[in-house]
Each structure stands twice: as structure tokens, then as C-alpha cells.
Design an enzyme around this catalytic site. Structure first.
Site, short mmCIF file in Angstrom:
data_model
loop_
_atom_site.label_atom_id
_atom_site.label_comp_id
_atom_site.label_asym_id
_atom_site.label_seq_id
_atom_site.Cartn_x
_atom_site.Cartn_y
_atom_site.Cartn_z
N SER A 183 0.85 -1.19 0.00
CA SER A 183 0.00 0.00 0.00
C SER A 183 0.88 1.23 0.00
O SER A 183 2.01 1.20 0.52
CB SER A 183 -0.89 0.01 1.25
N TYR A 215 -2.15 -0.69 10.20
CA TYR A 215 -2.16 -0.94 8.76
C TYR A 215 -0.84 -0.48 8.14
O TYR A 215 -0.23 -1.20 7.34
CB TYR A 215 -3.33 -0.20 8.13
N ALA A 246 2.08 -0.11 9.63
CA ALA A 246 3.16 -0.97 10.10
C ALA A 246 3.17 -2.29 9.35
O ALA A 246 4.23 -2.81 8.96
CB ALA A 246 3.02 -1.20 11.60
N LYS A 285 1.90 -2.98 6.32
CA LYS A 285 2.25 -2.82 4.92
C LYS A 285 3.72 -2.46 4.74
O LYS A 285 4.36 -2.87 3.77
CB LYS A 285 1.34 -1.77 4.27
#
Length: 202
Positions: A96, A109, A111, A113
Site C-alpha cells: 500500500s 495498517y 506498520a 504494509k
């Protein structure tokens, strides 16, 4: 067959499927050693719960489990299968833009990705000598069920941050994944491809 961007199952099912060898597509021909099986959408919990002082252990663990651990389980299973077949193969992770340019209240999220980007690089170095290619894509905002609420509430704000001035369609990100899984990307490994409409420009 699920459509691009469509949710598949529930979080617990995604975690179990990620641990399973059955998640992998295992074609008969060695030159087609690519598994593009939908695992399920990421878990991204927004709101006050994402502030570190309020973040519950269960929310943190669920987010890391689905967005990072699942990729490890699938990559390990794919690598084992590719090595059993004599080497060669392609793995493409979906990271992402948040991994490279985080924002407030996206702690777990972001961390997960970011970990996925580095997992991609580390494993690419480990398996390159076996002819296994390992890359990732880093999408920005897409028109998916997960982003629907955010786009309704802050759609104009996102558009102002995207140089191309529009939100991505899932098919546009999928096309880059297909490219990375094809022979046209046979000299690429360890890369994370920016598919953010210019938000990252890296």
C-alpha cells in the site's frame, strides 16, 4: 470467481486460508508457476481505535495477521512449492502507499504494509538464485468496498492529493500485478511498484 476488489469471506477465514497450502494455485506447467488466488481484503480499522492510546490488542493483532502474516504464510508455501518443482516462479504482494507515506490513525495498517514491503525485499534476495521473482505493488486510494466510506466523507481531499486527479479502479492495479507475474517482468525482483496516481512518485 470473485471480481477484482471484491471481498471474499471473513477475517478468520482469510487467516486460515493464508496458512493453508490450498490457497495456492499449482498449475501443471513449470513456466506457469504463478498463483493469483484472491485471499481477501485487508483489515484497516479507522477511527479512535487507531490512536495508540486507544488501540486494542485484538485490533492490532488482527490487522497485522491479515496484512502481514498472511503474506508470509502464502510466500512460504509458494516458495516451498516452487523449490519442489525445481525453482522458478513469481510471487506478487499487494502492499500500500501507506507503507511508504503513512498518515495519522493508520498505525497498524501502515506498520503491516511497511513490513510487507521489507518482507518482499528480504525474500527476493533469499530466493533470487533459485529463479524465483518477488515483487510488490503499492496502490493508493482505490474504488473498493473498503474505501467507500472514506471516499464519501473525504473524496475531494483525496483528489486534491492525487496528481492524476482521480481515484484508481481496481482493474488498473490488477493490470500491474499481471505485468509483474508475466514474462515481461522477468528481470525485476525486490521492487515495490508505485500505483498511486502520483501520490508517492518513487
Amino acid at each position: 470467481m470473485p471480481k477484482v476488489g471484491e471481498a471474499v469471506g471473513q477475517p478468520d477465514q482469510w487467516k486460515e486460508r493464508a496458512r493453508s497450502r490450498n490457497t495456492l494455485h499449482q498449475p501443471g506447467r513449470k513456466q506457469a508457476q504463478v498463483g493469483l488466488q484472491p485471499l481477501g481484503p485487508p483489515v484497516y480499522r479507522r477511527g479512535a481505535g487507531d490512536r495508540i492510546q486507544d488501540l486494542e490488542d485484538a485490533d492490532w493483532h488482527d490487522t497485522i495477521e491479515v496484512n502481514l502474516h498472511s503474506a508470509f504464510y502464502c510466500s512460504r508455501a509458494a516458495t516451498r512449492q516452487f523449490l519442489k518443482q525445481g525453482g522458478g516462479g513469481v510471487i506478487v504482494n499487494v502492499a500500500s502507499g501507506t507503507a511508504l507515506r503513512s498518515s495519522p490513525q493508520s498505525l497498524g495498517y501502515a506498520a503491516a504494509k511497511a513490513g510487507l514491503v521489507n518482507l518482499t525485499v528480504s525474500l527476493a534476495r533469499e530466493v533470487a538464485s533459485h529463479g524465483i521473482l518477488m515483487n510488490a505493488v503499492a496502490p493508493g486510494m482505490m474504488e473498493t468496498p473498503m474505501s467507500a466510506d472514506a471516499l464519501r466523507e473525504r473524496g475531494q481531499t483525496y483528489l486534491e492529493r492525487i496528481p492524476l486527479g482521480r481515484i484508481a479502479r481496481p482493474e488498473e492495479v490488477a493490470a500491474v500485478i499481471v505485468f509483474l507475474a508475466s514474462d515481461n517482468a522477468s528481470y525485476m525482483t525486490g521492487a515495490t511498484v508505485d500505483v498511486s496516481g502520483g501520490m508517492l512518485m518513487r
